[in-house]
Design a protein around this motif. Structure first.
Motif, short mmCIF file in Angstrom:
data_model
loop_
_atom_site.label_atom_id
_atom_site.label_comp_id
_atom_site.label_asym_id
_atom_site.label_seq_id
_atom_site.Cartn_x
_atom_site.Cartn_y
_atom_site.Cartn_z
N PHE A 124 0.78 -1.26 -0.05
CA PHE A 124 0.03 -0.18 0.10
C PHE A 124 1.06 1.16 -0.05
CE2 PHE A 124 -4.11 -1.90 2.16
CZ PHE A 124 -4.43 -2.44 0.77
N LYS A 125 1.93 1.18 0.86
CA LYS A 125 2.59 2.40 0.89
C LYS A 125 3.54 2.71 -0.64
CE LYS A 125 3.88 2.03 5.76
NZ LYS A 125 4.85 1.76 6.65
N GLN A 126 3.88 1.63 -1.12
CA GLN A 126 4.44 1.65 -2.65
C GLN A 126 3.52 2.19 -3.58
OE1 GLN A 126 6.12 -2.36 -2.96
NE2 GLN A 126 7.64 -1.25 -4.29
N LEU A 127 2.24 1.72 -3.68
CA LEU A 127 1.21 2.39 -4.36
C LEU A 127 0.99 4.11 -3.90
CD1 LEU A 127 -1.77 -0.40 -4.37
CD2 LEU A 127 -0.24 0.27 -6.26
N GLN A 128 1.12 4.30 -2.92
CA GLN A 128 0.83 5.76 -2.45
C GLN A 128 2.13 6.49 -2.98
OE1 GLN A 128 0.44 4.92 1.76
NE2 GLN A 128 -1.69 5.46 1.70
N SER A 129 3.19 5.87 -2.96
CA SER A 129 4.55 6.50 -3.28
C SER A 129 4.28 6.96 -4.74
CB SER A 129 5.80 5.62 -3.05
OG SER A 129 5.76 4.62 -4.12
N VAL A 130 3.55 6.12 -5.75
CA VAL A 130 3.65 6.41 -7.13
C VAL A 130 2.08 7.42 -7.44
CG1 VAL A 130 4.97 4.61 -7.80
CG2 VAL A 130 2.37 4.32 -7.78
N GLY A 131 1.39 7.78 -6.18
CA GLY A 131 0.34 8.69 -6.62
C GLY A 131 -0.90 7.81 -6.57
N ILE A 132 -1.24 6.66 -6.04
CA ILE A 132 -2.42 5.95 -5.73
C ILE A 132 -2.89 5.91 -4.36
CG2 ILE A 132 -3.79 3.96 -6.01
CD1 ILE A 132 -1.94 3.31 -8.36
N LYS A 133 -4.13 6.68 -4.04
CA LYS A 133 -4.60 6.59 -2.80
C LYS A 133 -5.48 5.48 -2.44
CE LYS A 133 -5.15 11.62 -2.57
NZ LYS A 133 -6.23 12.81 -2.34
N ILE A 134 -5.26 4.98 -1.10
CA ILE A 134 -5.82 3.67 -0.79
C ILE A 134 -7.11 3.87 0.30
CG2 ILE A 134 -5.44 1.40 0.31
CD1 ILE A 134 -3.58 2.06 -2.09
N ALA A 135 -8.32 3.15 -0.18
CA ALA A 135 -9.20 3.09 0.88
C ALA A 135 -9.69 1.89 1.12
CB ALA A 135 -10.42 4.32 0.37
N LEU A 136 -10.40 1.68 2.41
CA LEU A 136 -11.17 0.27 2.63
C LEU A 136 -12.60 0.72 2.69
CD1 LEU A 136 -8.82 -0.76 5.45
CD2 LEU A 136 -8.67 -1.08 2.92
N ASN A 137 -13.42 -0.30 2.39
CA ASN A 137 -14.99 -0.33 2.27
C ASN A 137 -15.54 -1.73 3.01
OD1 ASN A 137 -14.98 -1.70 0.01
ND2 ASN A 137 -16.75 -0.20 -0.72
N THR A 138 -16.48 -1.75 3.64
CA THR A 138 -16.89 -3.10 4.06
C THR A 138 -18.41 -2.97 4.47
OG1 THR A 138 -16.44 -4.64 6.16
CG2 THR A 138 -16.49 -2.25 6.70
N GLY A 139 -18.78 -4.25 4.80
CA GLY A 139 -20.31 -4.18 5.11
C GLY A 139 -20.49 -4.52 6.81
N TYR A 140 -19.36 -4.41 7.25
CA TYR A 140 -18.96 -4.47 8.77
C TYR A 140 -19.72 -3.10 9.28
CZ TYR A 140 -15.10 -7.87 8.61
OH TYR A 140 -14.39 -8.90 8.47
N PRO A 141 -20.42 -3.54 10.63
CA PRO A 141 -20.78 -2.32 11.67
C PRO A 141 -19.71 -1.48 11.84
CG PRO A 141 -21.83 -4.25 12.28
CD PRO A 141 -20.73 -4.61 11.31
N LYS A 142 -19.80 -0.18 12.00
CA LYS A 142 -18.49 0.70 12.05
C LYS A 142 -17.70 0.44 13.38
CE LYS A 142 -16.58 4.46 10.99
NZ LYS A 142 -15.60 4.71 9.86
N ASN A 143 -18.23 -0.01 14.50
CA ASN A 143 -17.29 -0.22 15.46
C ASN A 143 -16.26 -1.55 15.14
OD1 ASN A 143 -19.48 -1.79 15.57
ND2 ASN A 143 -19.17 -2.34 17.74
N ILE A 144 -16.82 -2.44 14.49
CA ILE A 144 -16.13 -3.71 14.13
C ILE A 144 -15.10 -3.42 13.26
CG2 ILE A 144 -16.34 -5.77 12.88
CD1 ILE A 144 -17.36 -6.04 15.64
N GLN A 145 -15.50 -2.31 12.10
CA GLN A 145 -14.42 -2.00 10.94
C GLN A 145 -12.99 -1.15 11.88
OE1 GLN A 145 -15.34 1.35 8.37
NE2 GLN A 145 -14.49 0.44 6.87
N GLU A 146 -13.72 -0.18 12.61
CA GLU A 146 -12.58 0.85 13.42
C GLU A 146 -11.76 -0.21 14.40
OE1 GLU A 146 -14.94 3.73 15.60
OE2 GLU A 146 -14.80 4.89 13.67
N GLY A 147 -12.30 -1.29 14.91
CA GLY A 147 -11.48 -2.30 15.68
C GLY A 147 -10.52 -2.79 14.88
N LEU A 148 -10.86 -3.44 13.64
CA LEU A 148 -10.00 -4.21 12.67
C LEU A 148 -9.03 -3.35 12.09
CD1 LEU A 148 -12.11 -6.57 10.54
CD2 LEU A 148 -10.39 -7.13 12.00
N VAL A 149 -9.39 -2.09 11.74
CA VAL A 149 -8.44 -1.08 11.21
C VAL A 149 -7.26 -0.69 12.21
CG1 VAL A 149 -8.38 1.27 10.57
CG2 VAL A 149 -10.03 0.32 9.63
N LYS A 150 -7.70 -0.48 13.61
CA LYS A 150 -6.61 -0.35 14.39
C LYS A 150 -5.70 -1.66 14.77
CE LYS A 150 -9.09 3.68 16.56
NZ LYS A 150 -10.09 4.19 17.57
#
Length: 407
Positions: free
Chosen positions: A183-209
């Motif tokens: 992901f860091k390599q992709l960002q270094s060449v100008g591509i932004k990275i985003a995540l999306n999910t069907g999880y509830p928000k609190n589950i997503q935030e827990g996984l992200v951290k």
């Protein structure tokens, strides 16, 4: 008058009279003159009495077969014009062994709903409440009890998945050990990275951290932050707003489920990528509309570093006309053999091209040898006839462009 197969020309002559003021008799006479000539040549009459161009009658997709080497070469540029890569989480960037679907199914069956493994397949990637509502209705839960049932099962699911994901013994991890570096390599060449999910928000935030995505990705979003989850395109469009992405054709969506692919297609993404590290098969992902399919998201080749367009400028061409005219009259000398293509129908043609070091060697099936023989000899691509090769874009004359002195 014209024969039946030519009646349309007679009808066309009426329009000629109406809109062009020409004589209908003159059109019919032309028809009579052209007819024996065309029949003698074996041409097929068309609306205007002209034979169609042969390549126009070919199938919509030209039958071109790429060798593994050429496929790899073409794949290098797949992310070249992408500004944002949106990745699903479970099965795409998070390795959890299908735990989310197992826990959801168990939460529903333990609360009296009838849900088989086969029934769950269609709901991969969907918002969890939508899944619960579907099976509650299918199981005959009356409307008066529907909301209470959905809330009860949803709470049971959240509690169970929370324990399964965040317990000390949890085996949840990145889909690939090098994912964050990729992901860091992709960002270094100008591509932004985003995540999306069907999880509830609190589950997503827990996984992200837990998996340190918050230190790398540019944004993330849950289906609970928009009116509808997949296959609706709202999460992708909301991410575009947050990250100031102007053109949806410069967005790529990657996911492991049919609903991920449908979401990308519905959003209008320029590239929709299926991955085989999660729920659905290659056949299912391609049938849903995936442009490409790979084993894991990190298989996608790294694009080249982009030039800063602010460091490039076009010169004033107002007084360059004479120079341009001189250039067009100068004989062209080819400097690089890699910019030469060789096409032929025989193995010897292919060997000639390879021995010369040509950048592209093309086999055609309109003559001597078979597709297998041509590819085995080293052809990069094989097509039925040479006119199947797609027309490239018009090129700019590089001699009329110059880079500024950056010293």
């Amino acid at each position: 008058s014209c024969q039946p197969s030519w009646q349309v020309a007679g009808v066309f002559s009426v329009f000629v009279v109406m809109f062009c003021g020409s004589s209908a008799a003159a059109v019919r006479r032309t028809c009579q003159v052209m007819k024996p000539l065309l029949h003698a040549s074996g041409a097929t009459p068309t609306m205007l009495g002209l034979a169609p161009r042969s390549f126009a009658s070919q199938p919509p997709v030209a039958p071109i077969t790429f060798s593994p080497r050429m496929t790899q070469k073409i794949a290098r540029t797949v992310l070249q014009n992408i500004d944002l890569l949106v990745c699903d989480m479970a099965g795409t960037v998070v390795q959890e062994g299908g735990l989310v679907y197992q826990v959801l199914q168990r939460s529903m069956t333990e609360n009296g709903l009838k849900v088989s493994d086969h029934d769950m397949e269609h709901w991969h990637g969907a918002k969890k409440e939508a899944v619960i509502e579907h099976f509650a209705r299918q199981s005959g839960i009356p409307d008066t009890e529907l909301e209470e049932t959905i809330l009860k099962i949803s709470d049971a699911f959240v509690n169970s998945i929370d324990k399964a994901y965040f317990d000390d013994a949890s085996s949840v991890s990145h889909i690939d050990a090098g994912l964050l570096g990729y992901f860091k390599q992709l960002q270094s060449v100008g591509i932004k990275i985003a995540l999306n999910t069907g999880y509830p928000k609190n589950i997503q935030e827990g996984l992200v951290k837990r998996l340190a995505f918050d230190k790398v990705v540019d944004a993330y979003i849950s289906a609970y932050e928009v009116p509808e989850g997949r296959p609706f395109p709202y999460m992708i469009h909301r991410l575009m707003e947050r990250l100031h992405i102007e053109d949806v054709k410069r967005v790529a969506k990657a996911g492991d489920s049919v609903r991920d692919i449908e979401e990308g297609r519905n959003a209008g993404c320029g590239l929709v990528i299926g991955v085989l590290s999660g729920a659905d098969s290659s056949e299912a992902l391609l049938a849903a509309g995936a442009d490409i399919v790979c084993n894991v998201v990190t298989d996608l080749p790294m694009p080249r570093m982009r030039r800063d367009s602010s460091l490039m400028r076009l010169p004033d061409l107002s007084d360059k006309v004479t120079k341009a005219q001189q250039i067009t009259k100068t004989p062209v000398l080819l400097e690089d053999v890699k910019r030469v293509a060789k096409a032929g129908d025989s193995v010897r043609d292919i060997e000639e091209g390879r021995n010369a070091g040509c950048g592209l060697v093309i086999g055609v099936l309109s003559g001597a040898d078979s597709s297998e023989a041509l590819l085995a000899a080293g052809a990069d691509i094989v097509c039925n006839v040479v006119t199947d090769l797609p027309m490239p874009r018009m090129r700019r004359d590089s001699s009329l462009l110059r880079l500024p002195d950056l010293s």
